[in-house]
Design a protein around this motif. Sequence first.
Motif, PDB file in Angstrom:
ATOM      1  N   GLN A  46      67.725  12.472  70.197  1.00  0.00           N
ATOM      2  CA  GLN A  46      68.512  13.752  69.775  1.00  0.00           C
ATOM      3  C   GLN A  46      69.453  13.917  68.927  1.00  0.00           C
ATOM      4  O   GLN A  46      69.635  14.978  68.434  1.00  0.00           O
ATOM      5  N   ARG A  47      70.365  13.091  69.012  1.00  0.00           N
ATOM      6  CA  ARG A  47      71.544  12.893  68.354  1.00  0.00           C
ATOM      7  C   ARG A  47      71.286  12.547  67.024  1.00  0.00           C
ATOM      8  O   ARG A  47      72.322  12.389  66.200  1.00  0.00           O
ATOM      9  N   GLY A  48      70.170  12.116  66.522  1.00  0.00           N
ATOM     10  CA  GLY A  48      69.908  11.678  65.230  1.00  0.00           C
ATOM     11  C   GLY A  48      70.212  10.206  65.002  1.00  0.00           C
ATOM     12  O   GLY A  48      70.269   9.659  64.000  1.00  0.00           O
ATOM     13  N   ILE A  49      70.482   9.482  66.075  1.00  0.00           N
ATOM     14  CA  ILE A  49      70.794   8.007  66.118  1.00  0.00           C
ATOM     15  C   ILE A  49      69.612   7.133  65.817  1.00  0.00           C
ATOM     16  O   ILE A  49      68.609   7.319  66.661  1.00  0.00           O
ATOM     17  N   ALA A  50      69.578   6.114  64.948  1.00  0.00           N
ATOM     18  CA  ALA A  50      68.496   5.178  64.659  1.00  0.00           C
ATOM     19  C   ALA A  50      68.584   4.145  65.874  1.00  0.00           C
ATOM     20  O   ALA A  50      69.577   3.727  66.263  1.00  0.00           O
ATOM     21  N   LEU A  51      67.301   3.688  66.359  1.00  0.00           N
ATOM     22  CA  LEU A  51      67.182   2.795  67.549  1.00  0.00           C
ATOM     23  C   LEU A  51      66.434   1.630  66.861  1.00  0.00           C
ATOM     24  O   LEU A  51      65.397   1.667  66.256  1.00  0.00           O
ATOM     25  N   ALA A  52      66.678   0.395  67.602  1.00  0.00           N
ATOM     26  CA  ALA A  52      66.124  -0.721  67.110  1.00  0.00           C
ATOM     27  C   ALA A  52      66.045  -1.505  68.556  1.00  0.00           C
ATOM     28  O   ALA A  52      66.896  -1.293  69.385  1.00  0.00           O
ATOM     29  N   ILE A  53      65.011  -2.497  68.576  1.00  0.00           N
ATOM     30  CA  ILE A  53      64.943  -3.691  69.450  1.00  0.00           C
ATOM     31  C   ILE A  53      65.234  -4.898  68.638  1.00  0.00           C
ATOM     32  O   ILE A  53      64.436  -5.205  67.810  1.00  0.00           O
ATOM     33  N   ILE A  54      65.937  -5.812  69.104  1.00  0.00           N
ATOM     34  CA  ILE A  54      65.804  -7.113  68.537  1.00  0.00           C
ATOM     35  C   ILE A  54      65.597  -8.120  69.786  1.00  0.00           C
ATOM     36  O   ILE A  54      66.393  -8.258  70.854  1.00  0.00           O
ATOM     37  N   ILE A  59      79.093   6.321  73.682  1.00  0.00           N
ATOM     38  CA  ILE A  59      78.828   6.725  72.308  1.00  0.00           C
ATOM     39  C   ILE A  59      79.094   8.220  72.157  1.00  0.00           C
ATOM     40  O   ILE A  59      79.770   8.532  70.978  1.00  0.00           O
ATOM     41  N   ILE A  60      78.993   8.980  72.825  1.00  0.00           N
ATOM     42  CA  ILE A  60      79.119  10.323  72.745  1.00  0.00           C
ATOM     43  C   ILE A  60      80.477  11.248  73.217  1.00  0.00           C
ATOM     44  O   ILE A  60      81.347  11.528  72.329  1.00  0.00           O
ATOM     45  N   ASP A  61      81.012  10.738  74.444  1.00  0.00           N
ATOM     46  CA  ASP A  61      82.336  11.355  74.813  1.00  0.00           C
ATOM     47  C   ASP A  61      83.468  10.688  74.029  1.00  0.00           C
ATOM     48  O   ASP A  61      84.449  11.395  73.788  1.00  0.00           O
ATOM     49  N   ASN A  62      83.119   9.425  73.427  1.00  0.00           N
ATOM     50  CA  ASN A  62      84.340   8.619  72.781  1.00  0.00           C
ATOM     51  C   ASN A  62      84.224   8.932  71.268  1.00  0.00           C
ATOM     52  O   ASN A  62      84.965   8.233  70.602  1.00  0.00           O
ATOM     53  N   LYS A  63      83.383   9.803  70.956  1.00  0.00           N
ATOM     54  CA  LYS A  63      83.128  10.233  69.782  1.00  0.00           C
ATOM     55  C   LYS A  63      82.560   9.132  68.733  1.00  0.00           C
ATOM     56  O   LYS A  63      83.165   9.174  67.436  1.00  0.00           O
ATOM     57  N   LEU A  64      81.805   8.239  69.365  1.00  0.00           N
ATOM     58  CA  LEU A  64      81.352   7.096  68.311  1.00  0.00           C
ATOM     59  C   LEU A  64      80.214   7.650  67.702  1.00  0.00           C
ATOM     60  O   LEU A  64      79.614   7.047  66.708  1.00  0.00           O
ATOM     61  N   GLY A  65      79.451   8.918  68.344  1.00  0.00           N
ATOM     62  CA  GLY A  65      78.025   9.199  67.750  1.00  0.00           C
ATOM     63  C   GLY A  65      78.340  10.487  67.433  1.00  0.00           C
ATOM     64  O   GLY A  65      79.174  11.161  67.466  1.00  0.00           O
TER      65      GLY A  65
END
Length: 221
Positions: free
Chosen positions: A105-113, A215-221
């Motif tokens: 919902q925040r538009g962050i790209a996601l991946a699995i390795i 990610i969100i509260d620390n303003k990383l995203g």
Amino acid sequence: MIKAVLFDLDGTLLNRDASVRHFITNQYERLASLHHLSKDSYIIRFIELDNRGYVWKDKVYQQMVEEFEITGLSSEALLADYISQFQFSCVPFAHLKETLDHLKQRGIALAIISNGKGQFQLDNIKALGIEHYFDTILISEWEGMKKPDPRIFQKALGQLHVQPDQSIFIGDHPENDVLAAQRIGMQAIWKKDAGWRTCSADWAVDDLKEILPIIIDNKLG
């Protein structure tokens, strides 16, 4: 700013310990040729030999057949059953889809390795019902390289079109996940695992939902 979040699979998204116990219990109950054995002994020995997934199951079942003198089933037949049926025993960690929903919902790209066998791991991802969340999925067998090789991280970042300092990796293995990601300039979150005492991660979490405030509260995203 964090533009991408990359995940390990086993021990991070998939509760592998619970999944293995569910599967091996089910395998014993389904296969009558095993019923002359003690159920508890069969389950406990499989878990021991599996070594939390770091021993491939061909070796595990060869040892099981030999130790328990199993005559009704070959190690190959037991392995085939594992490969085809494990997906039906996959147990997610709590708050898995809720966490992925918030990130998307925040538009962050996601991946699995993930290290492991290609189709087997993909079947498990599909069984969790999460394949559609991810922009890229890299599995070591299909990529010809595995964590902690930096190239597999770099390939994922390239496919996501992000730089290492714009991404964060989440995994349970202190070396293959956390340190490997940090070495190429990513930040890393350790999904705590009782199998490891310490980890030099940037953050550590017990529950997947704990990554959201990081990610969100620390303003990383």
